[in-house]
Scaffold this active site. Structure first.
Site, PDB file in Angstrom:
ATOM      1  N   ASP A  46      -4.390   7.497   3.996  1.00  0.00           N
ATOM      2  CA  ASP A  46      -3.616   6.945   4.684  1.00  0.00           C
ATOM      3  C   ASP A  46      -4.221   6.858   6.346  1.00  0.00           C
ATOM      4  OD1 ASP A  46      -1.713   7.961   3.901  1.00  0.00           O
ATOM      5  OD2 ASP A  46       0.228   6.468   4.776  1.00  0.00           O
ATOM      6  N   GLU A  47      -4.132   8.506   6.304  1.00  0.00           N
ATOM      7  CA  GLU A  47      -4.131   9.445   7.632  1.00  0.00           C
ATOM      8  C   GLU A  47      -5.375  10.266   7.548  1.00  0.00           C
ATOM      9  OE1 GLU A  47      -0.988  13.003   9.093  1.00  0.00           O
ATOM     10  OE2 GLU A  47      -1.377  12.396   6.853  1.00  0.00           O
ATOM     11  N   ASP A  66      -2.791   6.367  11.191  1.00  0.00           N
ATOM     12  CA  ASP A  66      -2.145   6.468  10.524  1.00  0.00           C
ATOM     13  C   ASP A  66      -0.800   5.851   9.915  1.00  0.00           C
ATOM     14  OD1 ASP A  66      -0.081   7.770   8.549  1.00  0.00           O
ATOM     15  OD2 ASP A  66       0.644   9.292   9.738  1.00  0.00           O
TER      16      ASP A  66
END
Length: 406
Positions: free
Chosen positions: A106-107, A12
């Site tokens: 983003d993860e 993350d």
């Protein structure tokens, strides 16, 4: 390294949008930064950790965020930039495994079981990935390493910001039992309230309830709660799906009423969506227009074509037709959005015989425009109506993945 070494990673990027803005403008490092929409009517898309100390959170109204942290620096959403950086980061992940499940821009979850012989244990792989991301993008990524997705995500959350935590099988209870039940996947406020009435606030409390007792009180969900309390999660890491749609939407600081202004904004949206499609070597056959009126009532209009589109002028022509099916110009608008789905590789499909020369000319023109913009930016070359307007006060520009802010 043994077969029992944890092989599921949850990665993350820390405060992704805000961190990218701080990277792009070094003077912002160490200062509270908020990325979001218009200061009066927008919402927070992301906040740096410096801003979070004042209570600023994602999805918070900008007015509330700035009342909590008036010294914050506000930056507009630059989705194209964040997506470019995201692609760079995910390319780093792909060096270590092809089993990547993207949860958002983003993860992601990674299954590195098949990569351990080449790169080492899961913990070692996570360390290598974090180092590569920092070296190549100047960004930090928090990582959790565990036997399954549930524990890997909990581990990365515990490691934030810019940390790494491994949960091995023999340490699961030590890590899991002290946590509040709300930390477990799928337990929202309603379920948490029901559990609290049973005297359950921590995972340790939940662990004391038998499966039959949980089934009797919570039905099918009771069985899931029983497994979660023991750190059990059988969900596999599923490789990331292909991009389903490409689009943008803007929330405006002042309602749009004049049709000429609305068309100018629609042209700008068309150009941006088309440019993003071409950057991804894609075209789309289903165009959807989204309109939100000042009273928050929302409507969408769509049309599916036989031939995929990636040219801004063609998108705009079709979007104008869809706009006539709304009350734009008769009711004030606060938001306009445009997206293309039914995506396919750029140039796919067969044009009509006499249409082929025109489409080839458009493709050459698009390539030339893209080259100019790569060098001078999006405003380096634009259509005449857009010269009269400043950059739109964008609120929320939606990319292929929705989540940001951890």
């Amino acid at each position: 390294m043994t077969p029992e070494d944890p092989a599921i990673l949850h990665l993350d990027l820390d405060a992704f949008y805000a961190s990218v803005e701080q990277r792009e403008e070094p003077a912002l490092r160490g200062r509270p930064v908020i990325v979001g929409g218009h200061e009066k009517r927008g919402v927070v898309c992301a906040a740096s950790y410096e801003a979070r100390r004042f209570g600023v959170r994602s999805a918070m109204p900008m007015t509330r965020a700035l009342s909590l942290c008036p010294q914050a620096v506000v930056r507009p959403v630059r989705m194209a930039l964040y997506q470019d950086v995201s692609r760079q980061v995910f390319a780093i992940y792909a060096r270590f495994t092809d089993t990547i499940e993207a949860l958002s821009i983003d993860e992601a979850f990674l299954d590195v079981a098949a990569s351990r012989r080449l790169f080492g244990a899961g913990l070692v792989i996570a360390e290598q990935i974090r180092a590569a991301v920092r070296r190549e993008t100047c960004l930090s990524v928090s990582a959790g390493v565990a036997p399954n997705k549930l524990l890997a995500k909990l581990a990365s959350e515990a490691a934030k910001p810019d940390g790494l935590l491994e949960i091995r099988a023999e340490r699961i209870d030590e890590f899991l039992l002290p946590l509040p039940v709300t930390a477990l996947w799928g337990i929202g406020s309603v379920t948490a309230e029901k559990l609290a009435r049973c005297g359950v606030t921590r995972v340790a409390d939940l662990r004391r309830l038998s499966r039959p007792a949980l089934l009797a009180r919570f039905g099918v969900q009771g069985s899931q709660l029983y497994d979660l309390a023991r750190g059990l999660d059988q969900r596999p890491v599923v490789a990331r799906d292909a991009l389903k749609s490409v689009g943008h939407e803007d929330t405006y600081g002042e309602d749009l009423m004049d049709l000429e202004d609305i068309l100018r904004q629609l042209l700008d949206l068309s150009e941006r969506v088309a440019a993003r499609l071409r950057r991804s070597d894609l075209q789309g056959r289903c165009l959807t227009l989204k309109v939100k009126y000042a009273d928050f009532q929302q409507c969408t209009r769509s049309r599916t074509l036989n031939q995929g589109l990636s040219n801004g002028g063609e998108l705009f022509a079709l979007a104008k037709e869809l706009l006539t099916l709304t009350e734009a110009g008769r009711r004030p608008l606060r938001l306009l959005g445009l997206s293309l789905s039914a995506l396919e590789p750029l140039g796919a499909g067969q044009s009509e015989l006499f249409d082929e020369p025109r489409r080839e000319r458009l493709a050459r023109l698009d390539r030339a425009v893209d080259q100019v913009r790569e060098r001078y930016g999006r405003r380096g070359i634009c259509k005449a109506p857009l010269l009269e307007a400043a950059d739109p006060s964008a609120g929320d520009e939606k990319g292929p993945h929705g989540k940001e802010g951890a």
